[in-house]
Design an enzyme around this catalytic site. Structure first.
Site, PDB file in Angstrom:
ATOM      1  N   GLU A 246       0.894  -1.165   0.000  1.00  0.00           N
ATOM      2  CA  GLU A 246       0.000   0.000   0.000  1.00  0.00           C
ATOM      3  C   GLU A 246       0.926   1.207   0.000  1.00  0.00           C
ATOM      4  OE1 GLU A 246      -1.736   2.860   0.594  1.00  0.00           O
ATOM      5  OE2 GLU A 246      -2.447   2.358   2.613  1.00  0.00           O
ATOM      6  N   CYS A 280      -2.179   8.818   2.458  1.00  0.00           N
ATOM      7  CA  CYS A 280      -1.886   8.337   1.100  1.00  0.00           C
ATOM      8  C   CYS A 280      -3.038   8.587   0.138  1.00  0.00           C
ATOM      9  CB  CYS A 280      -1.455   6.883   1.108  1.00  0.00           C
ATOM     10  SG  CYS A 280      -2.579   5.853   2.015  1.00  0.00           S
TER      11      CYS A 280
END
Ligand code: ADP
Length: 476
Positions: A246, A280
């Site tokens: 990720e 993110c």
């Protein structure tokens, strides 16, 4: 300080190394902690491999009892847990409290979801043959996580892996270990057997190498930068360690001219600066339809200039400090570069004069940029909001997709045609239409392109930690 958790005990690092944990809002030392390295990691992997023999043979129902008790513990102690998170990360108290609620939900949700890891029976093409598929626990999982969500990042991976019957060697970021300690306490309090979860805070490269090099560890689940994700991919190519990654993002936000401009500008001023942009899936590149660009830029600048910067413990604070001095320096540098690229700073960017200690910076809005600018090309991971304009739908989609990243994208429109066409043509793993939080415990979270591989959360997140097995019976 005994703050490594290996085989059910709190221990020091084998080499007795230590480091100081710093409060980013005050620059004061919070405590001195043990700093693990590869040796400690191998010990932790041994313990996890041993524990796997029994943990993987428990039922999902037995595991669920423990995980749900841990969730209850987090809810019961949320005030203390949130305060420690504010101290180590700087984020506002309300955000920390919200994060703990989600961490608890993740443990509860995976406790239930693992009960539904159904296999299947496959009709075969022969009368004397039967085929079925079952899911089995993968083994020891290494979980490396970033500091931006000190409870959510570990909880997302630990909950899924533990529910799936795996054992875990976890390495949270050294900037935010306190939240990770609390999750370990919650699980121990709930009755987690020794060795099932092991925790290391320490030398990232040495621990990462030990994880990659130890054949007892089957997979690394990583949340962090694209740079380190690539290093892990290089290493894994030698050792066949499986990876879930990720990584970074550079999310576009497309605002069409049929929206209520003031409402979206106001919401954008909050959403962009949540956790100081250190997210993110943070909305980053704001593409505004040319008909409303001027109005949007004016209102947004006004709202952002009103954001209150300060300690996460202070009432009414919207934005805390950045996590480290290094992180703040990189934002100051990026703004300097932006000025050279003809960017116009519409508000913010200065270090607040009333905050002499702590890694604070005033949230900034920047206009006058094009697609070649640094703020369009690189992941910012900080409190800068760059504005761009677009002419029509095709132009918006082309600009939005013009990035190596592919994690999240946001679209604001009241036109159904626009919403459907744009969302289908965006090259991102997550698309939010008229909302800023398109993720959820029950939904798959993952990136396209350089933003990663595999998924977290949702049932997809569970199967990242399970192996599929075909069992075929012949000669019947
Ligand atoms: P960020 O920019 O969010 O800090 P990093 O990728 O640097 O992202 O860090 C994310 C996590 O990866 C942290 O736990 C960090 O300690 C760890 N990490 C950093 N370098 C390495 C490495 N070479 N191998 C394994 N893990 C690493």
């Amino acid at each position: 300080m005994n703050n490594l958790f290996i085989n059910g005990e709190w221990v020091e690092s084998a080499d007795k190394q230590q480091f100081d944990l710093i409060n980013p809002a005050t620059e004061e030392k919070i405590s001195t902690l043990s700093f693990a390295n590869g040796k400690d990691c191998h010990n932790a992997i041994d313990a996890a491999a041993n524990a796997f023999k029994t943990w993987s043979r428990t039922t999902a129902y037995m595991r669920a009892e423990i995980l749900k008790k841990a969730a209850a513990y987090m809810r019961e102690h949320v005030d203390l847990l949130a305060k420690d998170m504010v101290t180590e990360s700087g984020k506002p108290y309300a955000e920390a409290k919200g994060e703990w609620a989600v961490a608890a939900n993740l443990f509860e949700w995976y406790a239930e979801e693992a009960k539904r890891a159904y296999g299947k029976i496959i009709p075969t093409n022969r009368p004397d043959k039967r085929s079925s598929v079952i899911w089995q626990s993968m083994g020891v999982i290494g979980v490396i996580t970033a500091w931006n969500f000190p409870a959510y990042n570990p909880a997302r991976a630990w909950a899924a892996a533990l529910a799936a019957g795996c054992t875990v060697v976890a390495k949270p970021a050294e900037n935010t270990p306190l939240s990770a300690f609390h999750i370990v306490h919650a699980l121990v309090h709930a009755g987690l057997p020794k060795g099932v979860l092991n925790l290391l805070i320490g030398d990232a490269a040495s621990i990462g190498d030990a994880m990659l090099g130890n054949p007892l560890l089957k997979k690394i689940s990583f949340t962090g930068s694209t740079r380190v994700g690539k290093l892990l991919m290089d290493g894994a190519s030698r050792t066949h360690t499986k990876l879930s990654l990720e990584l970074g993002g550079n999310a576009p936000v497309l605002v069409f001219d049929d929206v209520d401009v003031a409402t979206i500008a106001k919401a954008a001023s909050i959403a962009r600066f949540r956790n100081n942009g250190q997210v993110c899936i943070a909305p980053q590149r704001f593409y505004i339809h040319k008909n409303i660009y001027k109005e949007f830029a004016g209102l947004l600048t006004q709202y952002v200039s009103q954001l209150k910067v300060g300690s996460g413990f202070e009432e009414g604070v919207n934005v805390g400090p950045l996590i480290t001095k290094k992180q703040r320096d990189s934002i100051v540098e990026l703004l300097e570069k932006t000025k050279k690229e003809k960017g116009e700073i519409l508000t913010g960017g200065q270090i607040p004069s009333h905050l002499s200690k702590g890694y604070f910076i005033q949230p900034a809005v920047v206009g006058g940029l094009d697609q070649s600018s640094s703020l369009a090309r690189q992941e910012i991971f900080g409190p800068i909001l760059p504005l761009f304009s677009f002419n029509d739908m095709d132009d918006a989609i082309t600009k939005a997709n013009d990035t190596e990243y592919g994690l999240a994208a946001f679209v604001f429109t009241n036109n159904l045609q626009t919403a459907i066409h744009v969302s289908e043509r965006l090259e991102f793993g997550i698309v939010g239409i008229n909302e800023w939080a398109p993720h959820g415990t029950e939904s798959p979270f993952g990136g396209w392109k350089y933003s990663g591989q595999g998924h977290e959360s949702g049932s997809e997140g569970l199967y990242e930690y399970m192996e599929k097995k075909l069992i075929s019976i012949g000669g019947l």
